[in-house]
Motif scaffolding. Structure first.
Motif, PDB file in Angstrom:
ATOM      1  N   THR A 196       0.780  -1.320  -0.008  1.00 53.28           N
ATOM      2  CA  THR A 196      -0.049   0.034  -0.053  1.00 53.28           C
ATOM      3  C   THR A 196       0.798   1.318   0.100  1.00 53.28           C
ATOM      4  O   THR A 196       1.974   1.242   0.418  1.00 53.28           O
ATOM      5  N   GLY A 197       0.370   2.418  -0.545  1.00 54.57           N
ATOM      6  CA  GLY A 197       1.110   3.585  -0.756  1.00 54.57           C
ATOM      7  C   GLY A 197       1.977   3.757  -1.693  1.00 54.57           C
ATOM      8  O   GLY A 197       2.880   4.844  -1.918  1.00 54.57           O
ATOM      9  N   HIS A 198       2.186   2.701  -2.533  1.00 48.83           N
ATOM     10  CA  HIS A 198       2.906   2.944  -3.890  1.00 48.83           C
ATOM     11  C   HIS A 198       2.290   3.375  -5.113  1.00 48.83           C
ATOM     12  O   HIS A 198       3.217   3.203  -6.148  1.00 48.83           O
ATOM     13  N   GLY A 199       0.929   3.419  -4.854  1.00 44.95           N
ATOM     14  CA  GLY A 199       0.210   3.684  -6.302  1.00 44.95           C
ATOM     15  C   GLY A 199      -0.374   2.737  -6.985  1.00 44.95           C
ATOM     16  O   GLY A 199      -1.035   2.821  -8.018  1.00 44.95           O
ATOM     17  N   ILE A 200      -0.203   1.454  -6.414  1.00 51.65           N
ATOM     18  CA  ILE A 200      -0.983   0.152  -7.254  1.00 51.65           C
ATOM     19  C   ILE A 200      -2.143   0.207  -7.005  1.00 51.65           C
ATOM     20  O   ILE A 200      -3.107  -0.082  -8.116  1.00 51.65           O
ATOM     21  N   GLY A 201      -3.013   0.751  -5.999  1.00 50.58           N
ATOM     22  CA  GLY A 201      -4.450   0.752  -5.753  1.00 50.58           C
ATOM     23  C   GLY A 201      -4.938   1.651  -6.673  1.00 50.58           C
ATOM     24  O   GLY A 201      -5.982   1.487  -7.224  1.00 50.58           O
ATOM     25  N   ARG A 202      -4.269   2.891  -6.796  1.00 48.91           N
ATOM     26  CA  ARG A 202      -4.890   3.930  -8.154  1.00 48.91           C
ATOM     27  C   ARG A 202      -4.708   3.342  -9.280  1.00 48.91           C
ATOM     28  O   ARG A 202      -5.742   3.585 -10.148  1.00 48.91           O
ATOM     29  N   VAL A 203      -3.655   2.717  -9.536  1.00 51.10           N
ATOM     30  CA  VAL A 203      -3.441   2.114 -11.229  1.00 51.10           C
ATOM     31  C   VAL A 203      -4.638   0.981 -11.143  1.00 51.10           C
ATOM     32  O   VAL A 203      -5.310   0.931 -12.132  1.00 51.10           O
ATOM     33  N   LEU A 204      -4.909  -0.133 -10.399  1.00 53.05           N
ATOM     34  CA  LEU A 204      -6.029  -0.845 -10.289  1.00 53.05           C
ATOM     35  C   LEU A 204      -7.212  -0.190 -10.405  1.00 53.05           C
ATOM     36  O   LEU A 204      -8.199  -0.567 -11.354  1.00 53.05           O
ATOM     37  N   MET A 205      -7.575   0.865  -9.634  1.00 52.22           N
ATOM     38  CA  MET A 205      -8.982   1.376  -9.710  1.00 52.22           C
ATOM     39  C   MET A 205      -9.409   2.105 -11.057  1.00 52.22           C
ATOM     40  O   MET A 205     -10.173   2.125 -11.523  1.00 52.22           O
ATOM     41  N   ASP A 206      -8.007   2.775 -11.524  1.00 51.23           N
ATOM     42  CA  ASP A 206      -8.242   3.256 -13.054  1.00 51.23           C
ATOM     43  C   ASP A 206      -8.495   2.290 -14.035  1.00 51.23           C
ATOM     44  O   ASP A 206      -9.200   2.476 -14.793  1.00 51.23           O
ATOM     45  N   ARG A 207      -8.088   1.221 -13.920  1.00 50.71           N
ATOM     46  CA  ARG A 207      -8.036   0.183 -14.832  1.00 50.71           C
ATOM     47  C   ARG A 207      -9.622  -0.438 -14.679  1.00 50.71           C
ATOM     48  O   ARG A 207     -10.240  -0.740 -15.745  1.00 50.71           O
ATOM     49  N   MET A 208     -10.118  -0.337 -13.600  1.00 53.37           N
ATOM     50  CA  MET A 208     -11.526  -1.143 -13.346  1.00 53.37           C
ATOM     51  C   MET A 208     -12.396   0.070 -13.923  1.00 53.37           C
ATOM     52  O   MET A 208     -13.254  -0.390 -14.579  1.00 53.37           O
ATOM     53  N   GLN A 255     -15.524   2.040   7.841  1.00 51.42           N
ATOM     54  CA  GLN A 255     -15.264   3.396   8.497  1.00 51.42           C
ATOM     55  C   GLN A 255     -13.838   3.341   9.086  1.00 51.42           C
ATOM     56  O   GLN A 255     -13.336   2.037   9.790  1.00 51.42           O
ATOM     57  N   GLY A 256     -13.073   4.619   9.114  1.00 50.86           N
ATOM     58  CA  GLY A 256     -11.661   4.340   9.682  1.00 50.86           C
ATOM     59  C   GLY A 256     -10.633   4.063   8.590  1.00 50.86           C
ATOM     60  O   GLY A 256      -9.421   4.120   8.812  1.00 50.86           O
ATOM     61  N   ASN A 257     -11.114   3.529   7.385  1.00 45.81           N
ATOM     62  CA  ASN A 257      -9.957   3.131   6.564  1.00 45.81           C
ATOM     63  C   ASN A 257      -9.824   4.223   5.481  1.00 45.81           C
ATOM     64  O   ASN A 257     -10.296   4.457   4.360  1.00 45.81           O
ATOM     65  N   GLU A 258      -9.141   5.455   5.937  1.00 40.94           N
ATOM     66  CA  GLU A 258      -9.231   6.648   5.592  1.00 40.94           C
ATOM     67  C   GLU A 258      -8.221   6.494   4.349  1.00 40.94           C
ATOM     68  O   GLU A 258      -8.198   7.457   3.355  1.00 40.94           O
ATOM     69  N   ARG A 259      -7.214   5.938   4.204  1.00 34.78           N
ATOM     70  CA  ARG A 259      -6.269   5.739   3.035  1.00 34.78           C
ATOM     71  C   ARG A 259      -6.929   5.203   1.949  1.00 34.78           C
ATOM     72  O   ARG A 259      -7.218   5.736   0.757  1.00 34.78           O
ATOM     73  N   ALA A 260      -8.086   4.130   2.046  1.00 36.06           N
ATOM     74  CA  ALA A 260      -9.086   3.858   0.946  1.00 36.06           C
ATOM     75  C   ALA A 260     -10.047   4.833   0.563  1.00 36.06           C
ATOM     76  O   ALA A 260     -10.046   5.082  -0.567  1.00 36.06           O
TER      77      ALA A 260
END
Length: 181
Positions: free
Chosen positions: A110-122, A140-145
């Protein structure tokens, strides 16, 4: 739905995105057990992950042959990092415009930009398939997500108070978010 392999240079690291293969089944089960134990923000406790290899193969095959769903695996410098998937809204014409999305990564990725890449592809593939709305649930509380989801256009649309009860007796809400495509 199957996708072509995609390699991305992300801040000097190679990110490989690809469809799941049946031989990934045990890796995905082990991953799910680990990530569920790393955070309180996923759907269950790690000891509740009791999938068989056959069940996971069925899950992979269903996503690969379906025309309305997608499962993408992400690898960070050759190491499995996590995945993201979406499924269509169901068999009803009333729900056919909706896609539900899920994403999880090992904490060390987490924090490397992988989540953003995956979300963009989805989002890209959901649009390509003609979906009009993407939906997700975040604890609730998952502020990063929550920050990631908002940054790609998701908005909160409701909550279920105390939807999650933890072994220590505490609770957390489920937050529903949508993105109009």
């Amino acid at each position: 739905m199957l996708i072509d392999e995609e390699r991305i240079n992300l801040n000097g690291h190679e990110i490989l995105l690809r469809s799941a293969k049946t031989e990934d089944a045990q890796i995905l089960i082990d991953y799910l057990r680990t990530v569920c134990g790393e955070t309180r923000f996923l759907m269950k406790e790690s000891d509740e992950v009791n999938l068989t290899v056959e069940q996971e193969i069925s899950f992979i095959e269903r996503h690969n042959r379906a025309s309305d769903s997608l499962l993408i695996l992400a690898f960070f410098d050759g190491e499995y990092a996590g995945n993201c998937s979406f499924d269509g809204g169901g068999e009803s014409r009333r729900n056919a415009h909706r896609a539900g999305i899920g994403i999880a990564l090992y904490q060390k990725y987490t924090g490397h930009g992988i989540g953003r890449v995956l979300m963009d592809r989805m989002i890209k593939y959901a649009k390509k398939l003609g979906y009009e709305q993407m939906e997700l649930t975040v604890v609730q509380g998952n502020e990063r997500a929550i920050g990631l989801y908002k940054s790609v256009g998701f908005e909160e649309c409701g909550r279920i108070p105390d939807a999650n009860k933890y072994d220590d007796g505490t609770y957390a809400d489920d937050i529903f978010m949508i993105k109009k495509l």
